[in-house]
Scaffold this active site. Structure first.
Site, PDB file in Angstrom:
ATOM      1  N   LYS A  59       0.831  -1.204   0.000  1.00 49.92           N
ATOM      2  CA  LYS A  59       0.000   0.000   0.000  1.00 49.92           C
ATOM      3  C   LYS A  59       0.866   1.254   0.000  1.00 49.92           C
ATOM      4  O   LYS A  59       0.585   2.220  -0.720  1.00 49.92           O
ATOM      5  CB  LYS A  59      -0.931  -0.017   1.223  1.00 49.92           C
ATOM      6  CG  LYS A  59      -2.058  -1.033   1.082  1.00 49.92           C
ATOM      7  CD  LYS A  59      -2.816  -1.279   2.385  1.00 49.92           C
ATOM      8  CE  LYS A  59      -3.853  -2.380   2.173  1.00 49.92           C
ATOM      9  NZ  LYS A  59      -4.548  -2.763   3.402  1.00 49.92           N
ATOM     10  N   GLN A 103      -4.536  -1.569   9.683  1.00 49.31           N
ATOM     11  CA  GLN A 103      -4.437  -2.874   9.031  1.00 49.31           C
ATOM     12  C   GLN A 103      -5.070  -3.953   9.911  1.00 49.31           C
ATOM     13  O   GLN A 103      -4.742  -4.083  11.082  1.00 49.31           O
ATOM     14  CB  GLN A 103      -2.955  -3.197   8.751  1.00 49.31           C
ATOM     15  CG  GLN A 103      -2.743  -4.461   7.955  1.00 49.31           C
ATOM     16  CD  GLN A 103      -3.323  -4.395   6.543  1.00 49.31           C
ATOM     17  OE1 GLN A 103      -3.144  -3.415   5.826  1.00 49.31           O
ATOM     18  NE2 GLN A 103      -4.052  -5.435   6.152  1.00 49.31           N
ATOM     19  N   ASP A 126     -11.101   3.257   4.565  1.00 51.88           N
ATOM     20  CA  ASP A 126     -11.593   1.897   4.336  1.00 51.88           C
ATOM     21  C   ASP A 126     -13.119   1.890   4.223  1.00 51.88           C
ATOM     22  O   ASP A 126     -13.710   0.861   3.894  1.00 51.88           O
ATOM     23  CB  ASP A 126     -11.170   0.968   5.485  1.00 51.88           C
ATOM     24  CG  ASP A 126      -9.905   0.201   5.148  1.00 51.88           C
ATOM     25  OD1 ASP A 126      -9.597   0.074   3.942  1.00 51.88           O
ATOM     26  OD2 ASP A 126      -9.234  -0.275   6.086  1.00 51.88           O
TER      27      ASP A 126
END
Ligand code: NAP
Length: 289
Positions: A59, A103, A126
C-alpha cells in the site's frame, strides 16, 4: 485490460489498476503543481503479522508511485486498545493527515469495531465507520469500502449493464458483501444477497446476470451455476495446497461466463487503487472551502 479465453473475457485487474493509478498520479501532481500539499495516508500496523506487514508495504509503495505521502505507525503485538486509540486520536487531530487505515486483523485484545469507530469518518479511507456505512445505506455521499469500489470499476470498464440486471451477491460481510449489494442496488440492479443459510444457492446463482462471489469458500461456484454470458466477479482468496484458489471454479467458468475476474490479479489490485482514490477523495473533501 483483458484476454479472451473460450469466449470469456478474463479481466486483467493489474492493467486496469495501473491505468487508474496513472490517472490518480496525474491528479495528485496537478495539485502539487498548483502549490498544494500532497494528500497523506497514515497506516497503522499493530503486531508482527508478516502478511499484514507485506500488505502495508504494498500500500505504501502504491501511495509513493501515485505521489501520495504515507506514514506508518507501528505498535507492538502487546499494545493495548488504549494505546491504539491514542494513536488514532492523534492522527484524527493531525491536519496533515487525510486518511487513516488500520491494518486488520488486530491482535485479539483490540476490538476492531472500537478502533474503526474511533477513526474520524472523514479520514476513514476503508469506508468501514458506521457513519460511512449509514451514509451508503441512506444514499448520501461518503467514503465507500475499497473492494466494492474496485468491483464497480471492473463492471464500468467492461460496460456491464447494471440497471435492471439480476445481481446475486454471495456473502454478507460489512467489508464486501453488504456494501457491493447496496452499491449495485443504488445503480438499479435487482439484488439478491446470499449467505450460508441460503436455500438452493445454485438455483439463485443461475439467475444472475452479475454474480459476485465473496464467501471465502474455495470452488463454491460450479460451472453449471453460471448463467451463460454473465459477469462473474470472484473475490475469494483461498489457499489450497499452496495455490491460491477463488470461490469460483475458474476452469469450469471459462466458456460459460461472459466476463470473469480471476482470484489472483482480478479485483485485488483494484482494492489498493481504490484506497488511493479514497485518500484523494478524503483530501479533496477536507480541503474544500
Ligand atoms: P467473511 O466476513 O468471512 O464472510 C463470508 C460470507 O460468505 C458470510 O456472509 C458467509 O455467510 C458467506 N458464506 C461462507 N461460506 C458460504 C457458503 N458455502 N455458501 C454461501 N455463503 C457462504 O468474508 P469477507 O471478508 O467478505 O471475504 C470474502 C472473501 O473475499 C475472502 O476469501 C476474502 O479473502 C476475500 N476478499 C478479497 C478481497 C480482494 O480485494 N480481492 C478483499 C476482501 C476480501 P454467513 O454470513 O451466513 O456466515
Amino acid at each position: 485490460m483483458s484476454v479472451e479465453k473460450r469466449d470469456t473475457v478474463v479481466v486483467d485487474g493489474m492493467a486496469l489498476a495501473s491505468e487508474l493509478r496513472e490517472r490518480l498520479a496525474r491528479e495528485v501532481s496537478d495539485l502539487v503543481a498548483d502549490g498544494r500539499r500532497a494528500p497523506r495516508l497514515a497506516v497503522v500496523l499493530v503486531g508482527d503479522n508478516p502478511a499484514s506487514a507485506s500488505y502495508i508495504k504494498g500500500k505504501r509503495r502504491a501511495c509513493a508511485r501515485a505521489g501520495i505521502d504515507s506514514l506508518e505507525e507501528d505498535l507492538p503485538e502487546s499494545a493495548t486498545e488504549a494505546q491504539v486509540l491514542a494513536v488514532i486520536e492523534r492522527l484524527n487531530a493531525d491536519p496533515g493527515v487525510d486518511g487513516i487505515l488500520v491494518q486488520l486483523p488486530l491482535p485479539k485484545q483490540i476490538r476492531a469495531l472500537v478502533v474503526t469507530e474511533a477513526t474520524s469518518p472523514e479520514k476513514d479511507v476503508d469506508g468501514l465507520h458506521t457513519q460511512n456505512a449509514g451514509r451508503l445505506l441512506a444514499g448520501l455521499p461518503g467514503l465507500r469500502p475499497c473492494t466494492p469500489l474496485g468491483i464497480l470499476e471492473v463492471l464500468a470498464r467492461h460496460r456491464v449493464p447494471i440497471e435492471g440486471a439480476n445481481a446475486v451477491v454471495i456473502g454478507r460481510s460489512i467489508l464486501v458483501g453488504k456494501p457491493i449489494a447496496l452499491l449495485l442496488l443504488e445503480r438499479n440492479a435487482t439484488v439478491t444477497m446470499c449467505h450460508s443459510r441460503t436455500r438452493d444457492l445454485a438455483a439463485v446463482c443461475r439467475e444472475a446476470d452479475i454474480l459476485v462471489a465473496a464467501a471465502g469458500s474455495p470452488l463454491l461456484v460450479k460451472g453449471d451455476w453460471i448463467k451463460p454470458g454473465s459477469a462473474v466477479i470472484d473475490l475469494g482468496v483461498n489457499v489450497i495446497d499452496g495455490r491460491q484458489t477463488g470461490d469460483v471454479d475458474f476452469d469450469a467458468a471459462l466458456g460459460v461466463a461472459g466476463l470473469l475476474t480471476p482470484s489472483r490479479g482480478g479485483v485485488g489490485p483494484l482494492t489498493i487503487t481504490m484506497l488511493l482514490h479514497n485518500t484523494l477523495q478524503a483530501y479533496r473533501r477536507r480541503m474544500a472551502p
